[in-house]
Design an enzyme around this catalytic site. Structure first.
Site, PDB file in Angstrom:
ATOM      1  N   GLY A   1       4.758   1.152   4.825  1.00 50.86           N
ATOM      2  CA  GLY A   1       6.090   1.752   4.721  1.00 50.86           C
ATOM      3  C   GLY A   1       7.112   0.896   3.984  1.00 50.86           C
ATOM      4  O   GLY A   1       7.822   1.389   3.093  1.00 50.86           O
TER       5      GLY A   1
ATOM      6  N   GLY B   1       2.345   1.887  10.796  1.00 47.80           N
ATOM      7  CA  GLY B   1       3.303   2.979  10.640  1.00 47.80           C
ATOM      8  C   GLY B   1       3.987   3.372  11.934  1.00 47.80           C
ATOM      9  O   GLY B   1       4.640   4.413  12.011  1.00 47.80           O
TER      10      GLY B   1
ATOM     11  N   GLU C   1      -6.945   4.586   7.841  1.00 45.85           N
ATOM     12  CA  GLU C   1      -6.705   6.010   7.534  1.00 45.85           C
ATOM     13  C   GLU C   1      -7.909   6.615   6.821  1.00 45.85           C
ATOM     14  O   GLU C   1      -8.237   7.785   7.015  1.00 45.85           O
ATOM     15  CB  GLU C   1      -5.418   6.152   6.695  1.00 45.85           C
ATOM     16  CG  GLU C   1      -4.189   5.883   7.552  1.00 45.85           C
ATOM     17  CD  GLU C   1      -2.967   5.401   6.782  1.00 45.85           C
ATOM     18  OE1 GLU C   1      -2.946   5.484   5.541  1.00 45.85           O
ATOM     19  OE2 GLU C   1      -2.027   4.926   7.446  1.00 45.85           O
TER      20      GLU C   1
ATOM     21  N   GLU D   1      -5.612  -5.186  10.452  1.00 48.88           N
ATOM     22  CA  GLU D   1      -4.568  -4.186  10.677  1.00 48.88           C
ATOM     23  C   GLU D   1      -4.831  -3.449  11.990  1.00 48.88           C
ATOM     24  O   GLU D   1      -5.584  -2.461  12.012  1.00 48.88           O
ATOM     25  CB  GLU D   1      -4.574  -3.164   9.539  1.00 48.88           C
ATOM     26  CG  GLU D   1      -4.287  -3.751   8.180  1.00 48.88           C
ATOM     27  CD  GLU D   1      -3.678  -2.706   7.256  1.00 48.88           C
ATOM     28  OE1 GLU D   1      -2.608  -2.977   6.727  1.00 48.88           O
ATOM     29  OE2 GLU D   1      -4.254  -1.626   7.100  1.00 48.88           O
TER      30      GLU D   1
ATOM     31  N   HIS E   1      -9.542   1.064   4.802  1.00 49.28           N
ATOM     32  CA  HIS E   1      -8.286   1.262   5.530  1.00 49.28           C
ATOM     33  C   HIS E   1      -8.549   2.208   6.704  1.00 49.28           C
ATOM     34  O   HIS E   1      -9.334   3.146   6.602  1.00 49.28           O
ATOM     35  CB  HIS E   1      -7.219   1.837   4.594  1.00 49.28           C
ATOM     36  CG  HIS E   1      -5.846   1.798   5.179  1.00 49.28           C
ATOM     37  ND1 HIS E   1      -5.423   2.715   6.111  1.00 49.28           N
ATOM     38  CD2 HIS E   1      -4.818   0.931   4.996  1.00 49.28           C
ATOM     39  CE1 HIS E   1      -4.184   2.410   6.472  1.00 49.28           C
ATOM     40  NE2 HIS E   1      -3.793   1.339   5.810  1.00 49.28           N
TER      41      HIS E   1
ATOM     42  N   ASN F   1       0.874  -1.176   0.000  1.00 48.30           N
ATOM     43  CA  ASN F   1       0.000   0.000   0.000  1.00 48.30           C
ATOM     44  C   ASN F   1       0.910   1.223   0.000  1.00 48.30           C
ATOM     45  O   ASN F   1       1.463   1.592   1.029  1.00 48.30           O
ATOM     46  CB  ASN F   1      -0.885  -0.034   1.257  1.00 48.30           C
ATOM     47  CG  ASN F   1      -1.714   1.229   1.416  1.00 48.30           C
ATOM     48  OD1 ASN F   1      -1.809   2.043   0.504  1.00 48.30           O
ATOM     49  ND2 ASN F   1      -2.328   1.382   2.580  1.00 48.30           N
ATOM     50  N   TRP F   2       1.060   1.827  -1.165  1.00 50.99           N
ATOM     51  CA  TRP F   2       1.982   2.963  -1.283  1.00 50.99           C
ATOM     52  C   TRP F   2       1.429   4.221  -0.634  1.00 50.99           C
ATOM     53  O   TRP F   2       2.160   5.196  -0.459  1.00 50.99           O
ATOM     54  CB  TRP F   2       2.270   3.253  -2.765  1.00 50.99           C
ATOM     55  CG  TRP F   2       3.083   2.219  -3.464  1.00 50.99           C
ATOM     56  CD1 TRP F   2       3.580   1.057  -2.933  1.00 50.99           C
ATOM     57  CD2 TRP F   2       3.490   2.244  -4.844  1.00 50.99           C
ATOM     58  NE1 TRP F   2       4.274   0.365  -3.901  1.00 50.99           N
ATOM     59  CE2 TRP F   2       4.237   1.070  -5.078  1.00 50.99           C
ATOM     60  CE3 TRP F   2       3.292   3.139  -5.898  1.00 50.99           C
ATOM     61  CZ2 TRP F   2       4.790   0.770  -6.327  1.00 50.99           C
ATOM     62  CZ3 TRP F   2       3.840   2.840  -7.135  1.00 50.99           C
ATOM     63  CH2 TRP F   2       4.583   1.670  -7.352  1.00 50.99           C
ATOM     64  N   LYS F   3       0.156   4.230  -0.320  1.00 50.95           N
ATOM     65  CA  LYS F   3      -0.495   5.431   0.233  1.00 50.95           C
ATOM     66  C   LYS F   3      -0.216   6.628  -0.674  1.00 50.95           C
ATOM     67  O   LYS F   3      -0.110   6.469  -1.885  1.00 50.95           O
ATOM     68  CB  LYS F   3      -0.044   5.678   1.679  1.00 50.95           C
ATOM     69  CG  LYS F   3      -0.134   4.414   2.532  1.00 50.95           C
ATOM     70  CD  LYS F   3       0.003   4.663   3.989  1.00 50.95           C
ATOM     71  CE  LYS F   3      -0.020   3.341   4.742  1.00 50.95           C
ATOM     72  NZ  LYS F   3      -0.032   3.486   6.157  1.00 50.95           N
TER      73      LYS F   3
ATOM     74  N   SER G   1       3.297  -2.615  10.332  1.00 50.03           N
ATOM     75  CA  SER G   1       4.753  -2.660  10.499  1.00 50.03           C
ATOM     76  C   SER G   1       5.363  -4.006  10.146  1.00 50.03           C
ATOM     77  O   SER G   1       6.279  -4.477  10.828  1.00 50.03           O
ATOM     78  CB  SER G   1       5.135  -2.232  11.920  1.00 50.03           C
ATOM     79  OG  SER G   1       4.674  -0.913  12.171  1.00 50.03           O
TER      80      SER G   1
HETATM   81  C1  PEP Z   1      -0.868  -0.027   6.133  1.00 49.69           C
HETATM   82  O1  PEP Z   1      -1.031   1.172   6.158  1.00 49.69           O
HETATM   83  O2  PEP Z   1      -1.674  -0.761   5.527  1.00 49.69           O
HETATM   84  C2  PEP Z   1       0.269  -0.568   6.851  1.00 49.69           C
HETATM   85  C3  PEP Z   1       0.228  -1.798   7.250  1.00 49.69           C
HETATM   86  O3  PEP Z   1       1.330   0.300   7.075  1.00 49.69           O
HETATM   87  P1  PEP Z   1       2.744  -0.076   7.733  1.00 49.69           P
HETATM   88  O4  PEP Z   1       3.219  -1.348   7.090  1.00 49.69           O
HETATM   89  O5  PEP Z   1       3.623   1.094   7.403  1.00 49.69           O
HETATM   90  O6  PEP Z   1       2.511  -0.238   9.182  1.00 49.69           O
END
Ligand code: PEP
Length: 251
Positions: free
Chosen positions: A236, A174, A98, A168, A96, A9-11, A214
């Site tokens: 990330g 993050g 976010e 998640e 998600h 997921n590049w966001k 993470s």
């Molecule tokens: C995400 O936003 O889907 C995610 C898992 O981010 P990260 O790997 O950076 O925690």
């Protein structure tokens, strides 16, 4: 069909050149991978056409990070599921944390998005997960179960069968903090049991459930080795080719 998946997921990161460079390395480095794990790049919408074109002779698939709950019309700034499909996306992330938090997306809105995505033959990666206070108070299982049940109760069996679920925990996204393999497996087993209520044991065993929060090259193997964890949704670490490849190669 249940399969091992590593989805990036590049966001809202990278520019067109950086996206091109990253994709080029991933295509070259995954040539001998075969189909396990399935690698999906969920890019910003503007990069979908170039990423689809770059990955067309590879096993890598492309997805969006969100879609509109509307079919089409006067919705300035929105991107419909049929638009994503028309430029070659095959997947879309829905729900998600976010999106739920910063854009106030409710389950009612998410339901509309799931329906739009599936009507347009996009595979939905449906996110769920609890905030820190729910985990700290021991209410995390109840919280995630409610989050999913509310949606599953409004979907039919065929619609639920097509989902990929991503657990998640918000406190692990993050932050560098990862759920322990035991914490992740516990929740994944809860989600699979919940799915069995709607699909039966056999149906539930066919759903891919991904862990996100993470995931890195140095923890992916331990996380992915659990019986109900079928891969990862990676934020990330998906922005750096070596980091992402280390996760892909953890299978
Ligand atoms: C995400 O936003 O889907 C995610 C898992 O981010 P990260 O790997 O950076 O925690």
């Amino acid at each position: 069909m249940r399969e091992n998946i590593v989805a990036g997921n590049w966001k809202m990161n990278l520019n067109a050149q950086e996206a091109n460079e990253l994709t080029k390395i991933l295509v070259n480095s995954t040539q001998n991978l075969g189909n396990t794990p399935k690698v999906i790049l969920c890019t910003p919408n503007v990069f979908i056409p170039q990423t689809v074109s770059q990955t067309q002779n590879s096993a890598i698939k492309v997805g969006g990070q969100n879609c509109s709950r509307f079919d089409k019309g006067a919705y300035t700034g929105e991107t419909s599921a049929s638009m994503l499909k028309s430029v070659g996306a095959e997947y879309v992330i829905i729900g998600h944390s976010e999106r739920r938090e910063y854009f106030n997306e409710s389950n009612t809105q998410l339901l509309g998005k799931i329906k739009q995505a599936q009507t347009n033959n996009l595979k939905v990666i449906l996110c769920c997960g609890e905030p820190l206070q729910e985990r700290s108070s021991g209410n995390h299982i109840h919280f995630v179960t409610n989050q999913l049940e509310d949606l599953f109760n409004q979907l039919n069996k065929e619609e639920i069968e097509k989902l990929i679920v991503a657990y998640e925990p918000i406190w692990a996204i993050g932050t560098g903090e990862t759920a322990s393999p035991e914490q992740a497996q516990e929740m994944h087993a809860v989600i699979r049991r919940l799915l069995a209520k709607y699909l039966g044991e056999g149906g539930a065993s066919e759903i891919s459930i991904l862990y996100g929060g993470s995931v890195k090259g140095n923890n992916a193997k331990e996380i992915f080795s659990n019986p109900d964890i079928d891969g990862g949704l990676v934020g990330g670490a998906s922005l750096n080719a070596n980091d992402f490849l280390a996760i892909i190669n953890a299978f």
